[in-house]
Structures are given as C-alpha cells and as structure tokens.
Write a protein that holds these residues in place. Sequence first.
Motif, mmCIF file in Angstrom:
data_model
loop_
_atom_site.group_PDB
_atom_site.id
_atom_site.type_symbol
_atom_site.label_atom_id
_atom_site.label_comp_id
_atom_site.label_asym_id
_atom_site.label_seq_id
_atom_site.Cartn_x
_atom_site.Cartn_y
_atom_site.Cartn_z
ATOM 1 N N GLY A 25 0.783 -1.231 0.000
ATOM 2 C CA GLY A 25 0.000 0.000 0.000
ATOM 3 C C GLY A 25 0.813 1.279 0.000
ATOM 4 O O GLY A 25 0.257 2.377 0.188
ATOM 5 N N PHE A 26 2.112 1.184 -0.217
ATOM 6 C CA PHE A 26 2.947 2.382 -0.285
ATOM 7 C C PHE A 26 3.018 2.911 -1.709
ATOM 8 O O PHE A 26 2.867 2.151 -2.665
ATOM 9 N N GLN A 27 3.273 4.209 -1.838
ATOM 10 C CA GLN A 27 3.588 4.791 -3.136
ATOM 11 C C GLN A 27 5.108 4.711 -3.298
ATOM 12 O O GLN A 27 5.849 5.402 -2.588
ATOM 13 N N ALA A 28 5.572 3.861 -4.180
ATOM 14 C CA ALA A 28 7.006 3.611 -4.316
ATOM 15 C C ALA A 28 7.587 4.350 -5.509
ATOM 16 O O ALA A 28 7.008 4.372 -6.589
ATOM 17 N N ILE A 29 8.761 4.959 -5.283
ATOM 18 C CA ILE A 29 9.486 5.681 -6.329
ATOM 19 C C ILE A 29 10.867 5.057 -6.431
ATOM 20 O O ILE A 29 11.509 4.780 -5.411
ATOM 21 N N SER A 30 11.354 4.838 -7.638
ATOM 22 C CA SER A 30 12.645 4.162 -7.796
ATOM 23 C C SER A 30 13.673 5.057 -8.459
ATOM 24 O O SER A 30 13.354 5.901 -9.293
ATOM 25 N N ALA A 31 14.926 4.851 -8.032
ATOM 26 C CA ALA A 31 16.062 5.552 -8.636
ATOM 27 C C ALA A 31 17.176 4.537 -8.837
ATOM 28 O O ALA A 31 17.491 3.760 -7.939
ATOM 29 N N GLU A 32 17.793 4.564 -10.029
ATOM 30 C CA GLU A 32 18.795 3.548 -10.363
ATOM 31 C C GLU A 32 20.197 3.888 -9.885
ATOM 32 O O GLU A 32 21.107 3.062 -9.962
ATOM 33 N N ASN A 33 20.399 5.113 -9.388
ATOM 34 C CA ASN A 33 21.708 5.474 -8.835
ATOM 35 C C ASN A 33 21.549 6.655 -7.868
ATOM 36 O O ASN A 33 20.472 7.234 -7.740
ATOM 37 N N GLY A 34 22.655 6.995 -7.214
ATOM 38 C CA GLY A 34 22.596 8.033 -6.191
ATOM 39 C C GLY A 34 22.271 9.414 -6.704
ATOM 40 O O GLY A 34 21.560 10.182 -6.064
#
Length: 231
Positions: A25-34
């Motif tokens: 139930g979270f809104q997830a955001i992804s990043a592939e690097n720092g």
Amino acid sequence: MTKILVIEDETLLRENTIELLELEGFQAISAENGVVGVQLAQKFKPDLIICDVMMPELDGFGVLHQLRQNSATATIPFIFLTAKTERADIREGMDLGADDYLAKPYEANELLKAIATRLEKHTNLMQQYQTERRRAEVLGKEVHDLQQFMTTQEDFLNNFVQELKNPLSNINMAICMIKDAKTDHDRNRYLQILRDECDREINLLNQIEELKNLLTPENSKLLRQLNLLKK
C-alpha cells in the motif's frame, strides 16, 4: 499515501523492492543510482528513503550527506541497504544521520518491520515538534503581550509624572499671587485657583490605585518567570 523512495543500482532487487512496497500500500518511487536518487528526493519529498550503499557515480554515503545538507530533505528517515557489514561502515552511516541499516540479503518482513519502525518514530518526533512549536508560539504571544503591557505601564507613569508637575506649578504660582493680591476679589480668585489645583493633584494621586490594579498577581508571576520583573 506514504511515499517511499528506493535508491538501488541492482535492477532486479530494485524492482522486487518496489513491487513489495506497492503490495503493502505504499507509493514507491525508484532511482537507479545516487545522483538520480538525490534529484527525486528533492522533487518528491518522500516520507522515507531506502538506499543502497555501494553504487556508481554517487554512493549511499554521498546521497545521505547531500540530503542532510538540504533543509527540505534533512529529516526524512533513511535506511541503508548494504552488503558491507563492517562496524566502521555502519558507524560512518550512522554518523551521517542514517536511521537504520539492513544487511543484504534481507527478508521482506525485515524490511517492512524496519520501515514501520522508522515511520512510527518519525511521526512521534514530528508530533513532539509540533507540540513544542505550539508551546513556543503561546510563550511568544505571552511575552509580546507582557512587553506591550510594560510599555503601556511606562507610558502611563511618564504621563502621570508630567500631570503631577502641572498642578504643582499652578499651586506655587497661585501662592505667590495670593501674597501679592491687592484686593479681596483677587485674593479669593487666587484661592479658588489654589483649591482647584489641589483637588486636581489629589485626583491624580488617587489614580495610583489604578496603576496598582494594572499589575495583577497573575501578571507579576509571569513577569518574574520570564525574568522581566525583579523579585
């Protein structure tokens, strides 16, 4: 909906983590690097950040350092994911302001438990902050009101002293004029002036009671607590 940013360069692990979070139930955001992670953190202001330590371009320590330097992201709960479990590495992350460490490989329930713990602690801290902020606002208003009260009191005293001087000057003048009066009519007129000014002086002295009433026990207590009035 609670927003969680996942910064992880391993594609499969990142995608699995995002899927797990969305199922919970979270809104997830992804990043592939720092580098991308820092940009997304500043843009979306997530409620929590999960970040790998060993990444190209900008590692997890660099990400955390940059976010802690920005007031908009400085207080976001931060969890490190790492295969580096040496005490020195963990200590470095904690010194930078990390909230938790999870060693790879980790179980899904470990991650969810860590997230729940950090979100709960952050919520409690924010509630405490809001409570203290409201207290500070109330205290600030009380100080402002007391400063206005003291200014009013000072103005009253200055005016009061000036008003006392005026009748005294007229009384002295009337006494001199009585001594030099040539007729009973002039003497009686100066005596009347003297009586009027004496009445005026007595009336002003009676106003001292009004000044005393301004300084109530409640105001006196608060003034002393704030060190604005000598005991």
